[in-house]
Motif scaffolding. Structure first.
Motif, PDB file in Angstrom:
ATOM      1  N   ILE A 277      41.726  48.039  33.733  1.00 30.38           N
ATOM      2  CA  ILE A 277      42.609  46.960  34.177  1.00 30.38           C
ATOM      3  C   ILE A 277      42.756  47.023  35.689  1.00 30.38           C
ATOM      4  CG2 ILE A 277      44.916  45.937  33.974  1.00 30.38           C
ATOM      5  CD1 ILE A 277      44.979  48.103  31.428  1.00 30.38           C
ATOM      6  N   ASN A 278      42.544  45.899  36.356  1.00 26.52           N
ATOM      7  CA  ASN A 278      42.843  45.821  37.785  1.00 26.52           C
ATOM      8  C   ASN A 278      44.169  45.106  37.974  1.00 26.52           C
ATOM      9  OD1 ASN A 278      42.719  45.837  40.619  1.00 26.52           O
ATOM     10  ND2 ASN A 278      41.795  43.788  40.625  1.00 26.52           N
ATOM     11  N   SER A 279      45.187  45.855  38.429  1.00 24.26           N
ATOM     12  CA  SER A 279      46.492  45.253  38.718  1.00 24.26           C
ATOM     13  C   SER A 279      46.734  45.143  40.219  1.00 24.26           C
ATOM     14  CB  SER A 279      47.612  46.099  38.097  1.00 24.26           C
ATOM     15  OG  SER A 279      47.788  47.318  38.799  1.00 24.26           O
ATOM     16  N   SER A 280      45.738  45.528  41.010  1.00 23.85           N
ATOM     17  CA  SER A 280      45.877  45.498  42.469  1.00 23.85           C
ATOM     18  C   SER A 280      45.459  44.134  43.002  1.00 23.85           C
ATOM     19  CB  SER A 280      45.000  46.587  43.098  1.00 23.85           C
ATOM     20  OG  SER A 280      43.653  46.163  43.146  1.00 23.85           O
ATOM     21  N   PRO A 281      45.763  43.832  44.286  1.00 18.54           N
ATOM     22  CA  PRO A 281      45.290  42.577  44.878  1.00 18.54           C
ATOM     23  C   PRO A 281      43.848  42.641  45.355  1.00 18.54           C
ATOM     24  CG  PRO A 281      46.669  43.749  46.435  1.00 18.54           C
ATOM     25  CD  PRO A 281      46.732  44.531  45.153  1.00 18.54           C
ATOM     26  N   LEU A 282      43.199  43.782  45.215  1.00 13.68           N
ATOM     27  CA  LEU A 282      41.813  43.898  45.658  1.00 13.68           C
ATOM     28  C   LEU A 282      40.924  42.919  44.890  1.00 13.68           C
ATOM     29  CD1 LEU A 282      41.482  47.781  45.930  1.00 13.68           C
ATOM     30  CD2 LEU A 282      41.766  46.131  47.796  1.00 13.68           C
ATOM     31  N   GLY A 283      40.087  42.216  45.627  1.00 18.22           N
ATOM     32  CA  GLY A 283      39.256  41.184  45.027  1.00 18.22           C
ATOM     33  C   GLY A 283      39.849  39.798  45.107  1.00 18.22           C
ATOM     34  N   MET A 284      41.146  39.718  45.462  1.00 23.08           N
ATOM     35  CA  MET A 284      41.795  38.421  45.634  1.00 23.08           C
ATOM     36  C   MET A 284      41.301  37.760  46.908  1.00 23.08           C
ATOM     37  SD  MET A 284      45.895  37.643  46.112  1.00 23.08           S
ATOM     38  CE  MET A 284      46.322  38.452  44.573  1.00 23.08           C
ATOM     39  N   THR A 285      41.314  36.453  46.930  1.00 24.30           N
ATOM     40  CA  THR A 285      40.950  35.707  48.131  1.00 24.30           C
ATOM     41  C   THR A 285      41.772  36.203  49.317  1.00 24.30           C
ATOM     42  OG1 THR A 285      40.410  33.753  46.813  1.00 24.30           O
ATOM     43  CG2 THR A 285      40.815  33.415  49.171  1.00 24.30           C
ATOM     44  N   GLY A 286      41.091  36.587  50.390  1.00 24.08           N
ATOM     45  CA  GLY A 286      41.770  37.087  51.582  1.00 24.08           C
ATOM     46  C   GLY A 286      42.021  38.578  51.581  1.00 24.08           C
ATOM     47  N   GLN A 287      41.682  39.260  50.477  1.00 26.23           N
ATOM     48  CA  GLN A 287      41.861  40.701  50.362  1.00 26.23           C
ATOM     49  C   GLN A 287      40.499  41.393  50.333  1.00 26.23           C
ATOM     50  OE1 GLN A 287      44.836  42.317  50.355  1.00 26.23           O
ATOM     51  NE2 GLN A 287      45.955  40.390  50.533  1.00 26.23           N
ATOM     52  N   PRO A 288      40.450  42.701  50.620  1.00 30.52           N
ATOM     53  CA  PRO A 288      39.177  43.416  50.525  1.00 30.52           C
ATOM     54  C   PRO A 288      38.635  43.370  49.094  1.00 30.52           C
ATOM     55  CG  PRO A 288      40.819  44.725  51.710  1.00 30.52           C
ATOM     56  CD  PRO A 288      41.544  43.558  51.111  1.00 30.52           C
ATOM     57  N   PRO A 289      37.323  43.492  48.935  1.00 33.52           N
ATOM     58  CA  PRO A 289      36.746  43.496  47.586  1.00 33.52           C
ATOM     59  C   PRO A 289      37.084  44.785  46.837  1.00 33.52           C
ATOM     60  CG  PRO A 289      35.055  43.986  49.214  1.00 33.52           C
ATOM     61  CD  PRO A 289      36.297  43.620  49.985  1.00 33.52           C
ATOM     62  N   LEU A 290      36.938  44.734  45.530  1.00 31.40           N
ATOM     63  CA  LEU A 290      37.104  45.911  44.688  1.00 31.40           C
ATOM     64  C   LEU A 290      35.718  46.340  44.221  1.00 31.40           C
ATOM     65  CD1 LEU A 290      38.743  47.968  43.111  1.00 31.40           C
ATOM     66  CD2 LEU A 290      39.088  46.258  41.327  1.00 31.40           C
ATOM     67  N   ASP A 291      35.210  47.396  44.812  1.00 27.01           N
ATOM     68  CA  ASP A 291      33.875  47.892  44.494  1.00 27.01           C
ATOM     69  C   ASP A 291      33.987  49.173  43.684  1.00 27.01           C
ATOM     70  OD1 ASP A 291      32.506  45.851  45.899  1.00 27.01           O
ATOM     71  OD2 ASP A 291      32.871  46.903  47.801  1.00 27.01           O
ATOM     72  N   LEU A 292      33.614  49.100  42.420  1.00 27.17           N
ATOM     73  CA  LEU A 292      33.666  50.255  41.528  1.00 27.17           C
ATOM     74  C   LEU A 292      32.343  50.398  40.791  1.00 27.17           C
ATOM     75  CD1 LEU A 292      37.163  49.773  39.831  1.00 27.17           C
ATOM     76  CD2 LEU A 292      36.607  51.391  41.651  1.00 27.17           C
ATOM     77  N   ASP A 293      31.979  51.625  40.507  1.00 25.92           N
ATOM     78  CA  ASP A 293      30.824  51.898  39.656  1.00 25.92           C
ATOM     79  C   ASP A 293      31.299  51.890  38.211  1.00 25.92           C
ATOM     80  OD1 ASP A 293      28.586  52.762  38.355  1.00 25.92           O
ATOM     81  OD2 ASP A 293      28.613  54.794  39.206  1.00 25.92           O
ATOM     82  N   LEU A 294      30.887  50.865  37.463  1.00 26.54           N
ATOM     83  CA  LEU A 294      31.350  50.702  36.088  1.00 26.54           C
ATOM     84  C   LEU A 294      30.468  51.422  35.077  1.00 26.54           C
ATOM     85  CD1 LEU A 294      32.345  46.908  36.062  1.00 26.54           C
ATOM     86  CD2 LEU A 294      33.729  48.894  36.712  1.00 26.54           C
ATOM     87  N   SER A 295      29.432  52.090  35.537  1.00 23.66           N
ATOM     88  CA  SER A 295      28.479  52.706  34.606  1.00 23.66           C
ATOM     89  C   SER A 295      29.106  53.750  33.681  1.00 23.66           C
ATOM     90  CB  SER A 295      27.301  53.313  35.371  1.00 23.66           C
ATOM     91  OG  SER A 295      27.736  54.315  36.277  1.00 23.66           O
ATOM     92  N   PRO A 296      30.185  54.471  34.099  1.00 26.60           N
ATOM     93  CA  PRO A 296      30.766  55.446  33.156  1.00 26.60           C
ATOM     94  C   PRO A 296      31.519  54.817  31.988  1.00 26.60           C
ATOM     95  CG  PRO A 296      31.258  56.058  35.432  1.00 26.60           C
ATOM     96  CD  PRO A 296      30.754  54.655  35.450  1.00 26.60           C
ATOM     97  N   LEU A 297      31.851  53.528  32.060  1.00 23.05           N
ATOM     98  CA  LEU A 297      32.663  52.916  31.009  1.00 23.05           C
ATOM     99  C   LEU A 297      31.917  52.914  29.675  1.00 23.05           C
ATOM    100  CD1 LEU A 297      34.269  49.807  32.767  1.00 23.05           C
ATOM    101  CD2 LEU A 297      35.059  52.181  32.712  1.00 23.05           C
ATOM    102  N   ALA A 298      32.689  52.916  28.590  1.00 25.36           N
ATOM    103  CA  ALA A 298      32.103  52.839  27.259  1.00 25.36           C
ATOM    104  C   ALA A 298      31.342  51.523  27.082  1.00 25.36           C
ATOM    105  CB  ALA A 298      33.200  52.959  26.203  1.00 25.36           C
ATOM    106  N   GLU A 299      30.348  51.528  26.220  1.00 29.97           N
ATOM    107  CA  GLU A 299      29.521  50.334  26.022  1.00 29.97           C
ATOM    108  C   GLU A 299      30.323  49.169  25.455  1.00 29.97           C
ATOM    109  OE1 GLU A 299      26.153  51.297  23.663  1.00 29.97           O
ATOM    110  OE2 GLU A 299      25.193  52.539  25.224  1.00 29.97           O
TER     111      GLU A 299
END
Length: 277
Positions: free
Chosen positions: A187-209
């Motif tokens: 869950i992303n509850s932060s403003p990261l990735g919102m218009t005007g905010q820095p992007p949210l860059d995460l490596d999602l490869s560890p997540l379950a299929e």
């Protein structure tokens, strides 16, 4: 906005131009034929006291929703009969009856859970990005639904630990560069990735299929996080799901009516994907 003499509610925040809450509430008001309106108003942290003082003197004001960054700060200006401060630690809805006190509550928790309940999601662990006001409501909601363990991704590790302590959940705090655990719910509850905010860059490869990625950001609706999740064929929930869910609960508080909703809010979603004026 020029006064129309109608009863009104509004959403306050800093920034506020991105908010689509007026689209939702005004659509429901028109559909039900209710003579009222819903606005958005820019309020800075330093302006909160003056804002509430002026609105208390306005007989047409029904209350407000609260967005970034005021969900914690507003608790100092309202009464809290349901112990929202103790249970959640943040408020997103302030109601006012003529001559009565300002009452604070939180509809984020219920709004957040509604799409997960439709999916019949019953996991016992999750990863939560962010530790602000929205994260507090989400952590409370997850704990109330039986979540046992939560990993918080936060820059301020003390703040992340305080969130875990507040909701009474086991877990740990990691940084944005640390590997994610193999969770089934992110869950992303932060403003990261919102218009005007820095992007949210995460490596999602560890997540379950079979993981679900839930981003509460809705401007833009197609966030970088959701694109990355879909590229890995993961299930996704966008920010409109929580936005509409919490708005429905707030609408009943402000306007004493149940909002007209169909199973997937198709008409409303069409309106919300159009550019703001």
């Amino acid at each position: 906005m020029t006064s129309t003499g109608l009863p009104y509610a509004e959403v306050i925040g800093d920034p506020i131009n991105h908010s689509k809450s007026p689209v939702i509430h005004n659509h429901w008001l028109r559909t039900l034929g209710i003579e009222a309106e819903y606005r958005k108003t820019h309020v800075t942290r330093d302006g909160l006291a003056a804002y509430f003082l002026s609105r208390r003197a306005d007989d047409d004001w029904l209350g407000c929703n609260v967005t970034i960054p005021h969900k914690v700060a507003v608790m100092d200006y309202v009464e809290d009969p349901s112990n929202i401060r103790g249970q959640i630690g943040a408020m997103n809805t302030i109601a006012c009856e003529t001559g009565g006190p300002l009452i604070g509550t939180n509809t984020d928790a219920g709004g957040f859970l509604s799409p997960l309940e439709r999916l019949k999601w019953k996991g016992k662990e999750a990863v939560l990005i962010g530790a602000g006001g929205a994260a507090l409501a989400i952590g409370y909601a997850l704990a109330a639904k039986g979540m046992k363990s939560l990993t918080v991704v936060a820059r301020d590790r003390a703040k992340g630990q305080a969130l875990l302590d507040h909701v009474g959940m086991e877990g740990r705090v990691i940084g944005f560069t640390d590997p994610l655990p193999a969770t089934r719910l992110l869950i992303n509850s932060s403003p990261l990735g919102m218009t005007g905010q820095p992007p949210l860059d995460l490596d999602l490869s560890p997540l379950a299929e079979d993981a679900t990625v839930y981003d509460i950001v809705y401007a833009p609706l197609e966030t970088g996080l959701l694109r990355a999740a879909r590229a890995r064929n993961l299930a996704t929930i966008d920010g409109l799901a929580m936005l509409i869910g919490q708005a429905a609960l707030a609408f009943e508080i402000f306007f004493d009516a149940s909002p007209p909703r169909d199973d997937d809010d198709a008409e409303l979603r069409t309106l919300l994907t159009q550019p703001l004026d």
